[in-house]
Design a protein around this motif. Structure first.
Motif, PDB file in Angstrom:
ATOM      1  N   GLY A 191      -8.192   2.539 -26.802  1.00  0.00           N
ATOM      2  CA  GLY A 191      -9.352   3.391 -26.626  1.00  0.00           C
ATOM      3  C   GLY A 191      -9.026   4.578 -25.743  1.00  0.00           C
ATOM      4  O   GLY A 191      -7.866   4.980 -25.604  1.00  0.00           O
ATOM      5  N   GLY A 192     -10.046   5.139 -25.071  1.00  0.00           N
ATOM      6  CA  GLY A 192      -9.844   6.333 -24.257  1.00  0.00           C
ATOM      7  C   GLY A 192      -9.677   6.027 -22.776  1.00  0.00           C
ATOM      8  O   GLY A 192     -10.147   4.997 -22.283  1.00  0.00           O
ATOM      9  N   ARG A 193      -9.002   6.940 -22.076  1.00  0.00           N
ATOM     10  CA  ARG A 193      -8.813   6.796 -20.633  1.00  0.00           C
ATOM     11  C   ARG A 193      -8.719   8.181 -20.002  1.00  0.00           C
ATOM     12  O   ARG A 193      -8.133   9.098 -20.582  1.00  0.00           O
ATOM     13  N   VAL A 194      -9.292   8.345 -18.844  1.00  0.00           N
ATOM     14  CA  VAL A 194      -9.165   9.567 -18.061  1.00  0.00           C
ATOM     15  C   VAL A 194      -8.649   9.181 -16.683  1.00  0.00           C
ATOM     16  O   VAL A 194      -9.007   8.116 -16.159  1.00  0.00           O
ATOM     17  N   VAL A 210     -10.592  11.665  -7.966  1.00  0.00           N
ATOM     18  CA  VAL A 210     -11.173  10.660  -8.863  1.00  0.00           C
ATOM     19  C   VAL A 210     -11.839  11.373 -10.037  1.00  0.00           C
ATOM     20  O   VAL A 210     -12.343  12.486  -9.891  1.00  0.00           O
ATOM     21  N   PRO A 211     -11.841  10.755 -11.213  1.00  0.00           N
ATOM     22  CA  PRO A 211     -12.446  11.400 -12.393  1.00  0.00           C
ATOM     23  C   PRO A 211     -13.973  11.429 -12.320  1.00  0.00           C
ATOM     24  O   PRO A 211     -14.599  10.458 -11.904  1.00  0.00           O
ATOM     25  N   ARG A 212     -14.519  12.557 -12.721  1.00  0.00           N
ATOM     26  CA  ARG A 212     -15.973  12.697 -12.812  1.00  0.00           C
ATOM     27  C   ARG A 212     -16.316  13.583 -14.011  1.00  0.00           C
ATOM     28  O   ARG A 212     -15.531  14.430 -14.425  1.00  0.00           O
ATOM     29  N   LYS A 213     -17.517  13.408 -14.534  1.00  0.00           N
ATOM     30  CA  LYS A 213     -18.041  14.308 -15.557  1.00  0.00           C
ATOM     31  C   LYS A 213     -18.698  15.491 -14.852  1.00  0.00           C
ATOM     32  O   LYS A 213     -19.530  15.288 -13.965  1.00  0.00           O
ATOM     33  N   VAL A 225     -13.255  16.222 -14.771  1.00  0.00           N
ATOM     34  CA  VAL A 225     -12.603  16.909 -13.666  1.00  0.00           C
ATOM     35  C   VAL A 225     -12.170  15.898 -12.615  1.00  0.00           C
ATOM     36  O   VAL A 225     -12.630  14.746 -12.599  1.00  0.00           O
ATOM     37  N   CYS A 226     -11.283  16.345 -11.733  1.00  0.00           N
ATOM     38  CA  CYS A 226     -10.874  15.526 -10.595  1.00  0.00           C
ATOM     39  C   CYS A 226     -11.575  16.031  -9.350  1.00  0.00           C
ATOM     40  O   CYS A 226     -11.577  17.237  -9.072  1.00  0.00           O
ATOM     41  N   VAL A 227     -12.175  15.112  -8.602  1.00  0.00           N
ATOM     42  CA  VAL A 227     -12.931  15.441  -7.393  1.00  0.00           C
ATOM     43  C   VAL A 227     -12.214  14.832  -6.193  1.00  0.00           C
ATOM     44  O   VAL A 227     -11.873  13.638  -6.192  1.00  0.00           O
ATOM     45  N   GLU A 228     -11.975  15.641  -5.173  1.00  0.00           N
ATOM     46  CA  GLU A 228     -11.209  15.173  -4.023  1.00  0.00           C
ATOM     47  C   GLU A 228     -11.971  14.148  -3.191  1.00  0.00           C
ATOM     48  O   GLU A 228     -11.413  13.123  -2.787  1.00  0.00           O
ATOM     49  N   ALA A 249     -12.036   4.772  -8.066  1.00  0.00           N
ATOM     50  CA  ALA A 249     -10.949   4.560  -9.027  1.00  0.00           C
ATOM     51  C   ALA A 249     -10.349   5.900  -9.470  1.00  0.00           C
ATOM     52  O   ALA A 249     -11.079   6.860  -9.742  1.00  0.00           O
ATOM     53  N   VAL A 250      -9.017   5.975  -9.526  1.00  0.00           N
ATOM     54  CA  VAL A 250      -8.352   7.200  -9.975  1.00  0.00           C
ATOM     55  C   VAL A 250      -8.171   7.204 -11.490  1.00  0.00           C
ATOM     56  O   VAL A 250      -7.777   8.210 -12.073  1.00  0.00           O
TER      57      VAL A 250
END
Length: 256
Positions: A191-194, A210-213, A225-228, A249-250
């Motif tokens: 499946g999918g992963r970010v 960490v991943p965020r929409k 996007v990645c958020v610090e 989670a990263v």
């Protein structure tokens, strides 16, 4: 780069250099904020006269125009001459095609009224490429310049879009540095992963994130996007966690 293999490498190098531009024939400073003291000689051609410079047998040479500015591209005859990959641009102003990639008869037009501000910025980048690479010949009387060589209302409108596009581009680039794009993958088995790393979205940094929409007002979707700082992200209504993924989670598996 519209499939322009010969021009792409030169364009990339050009975009990384200074964006100071002399917009012929006026003294212009939208890119650099400083005026040039150089004034180039001016020649005015109508579209019919420009068509006589299409490089065909009996023609007067090889010219093309972009945003009403005419360039002698004879040095690129293998590209713009008969049989060349971009011969369809010779003898005309096909400004719109530089952005749309539509090289049909209807697409090879100087009517750029359909372009967005950011697309106008890209078009002026092409103009800069020709200014730096080929000899400037003059101006085309018509959509962009009057019979006296002065800018038309249409050109002034395009220039206003350029200014707006530059502001949007600066804002976008700032946001990309603050919220760089995450990495993503998909396979039928897993499946999918970010996920985030110290380099994603073309941005190298000291933090992973960490991943965020990320949502924008009026947009139908979001981008990953990645958020610090995960805690600070909770205060931003435009940022949303992925379903089934913990706050810190990263890497997140996409839940369908």
């Amino acid at each position: 780069c519209l499939g322009f293999d010969i021009l792409c490498s030169a364009l990339v190098a050009m975009l990384s250099a200074s964006l100071a531009v002399l917009f012929f024939p006026r003294q212009w400073s939208l890119y650099s904020g400083s005026k040039s003291t150089q004034e180039l000689p001016r020649r005015l051609l109508n579209s019919q006269e420009l068509s006589l410079y299409d490089g065909e047998v009996g023609s007067k040479g090889i010219y093309l125009a972009i945003l009403g500015q005419v360039f002698d591209v004879h040095n690129g005859i293998k590209h713009y001459g008969p049989g060349g990959a971009y011969h369809f641009m010779a003898g005309k102003d096909a400004s719109l095609a530089f952005i749309t990639g539509d090289f049909t008869e209807s697409g090879l037009t100087d009517d750029v009224s359909s372009l967005s501000p950011l697309q106008v910025v890209a078009l002026f980048d092409w103009l800069l490429f020709y200014q730096r690479t080929y000899q400037t010949v003059g101006l085309v009387i018509g959509r962009f310049y009057s019979k006296s060589g002065t800018p038309t209302k249409f050109l002034l409108h395009v220039e206003s879009l350029l200014a707006k596009g530059q502001q949007l581009k600066a804002k976008t680039e700032g946001e990309m540095l603050r919220f760089p794009a995450c990495n993503s993958e998909w396979s039928s088995a897993r499946g999918g992963r970010v996920w985030c790393s110290t380099k994603s979205g073309g941005v190298e940094r000291s933090w992973t994130g960490v991943p965020r929409k990320l949502f924008h007002a009026g947009a139908s979707g979001s981008r990953c996007v990645c958020v610090e700082d995960p805690s600070a992200a909770k205060e931003n209504p435009n940022l949303q966690e992925y379903d089934g993924c913990s706050t810190h989670a990263v890497s997140c598996s996409l839940v369908e």
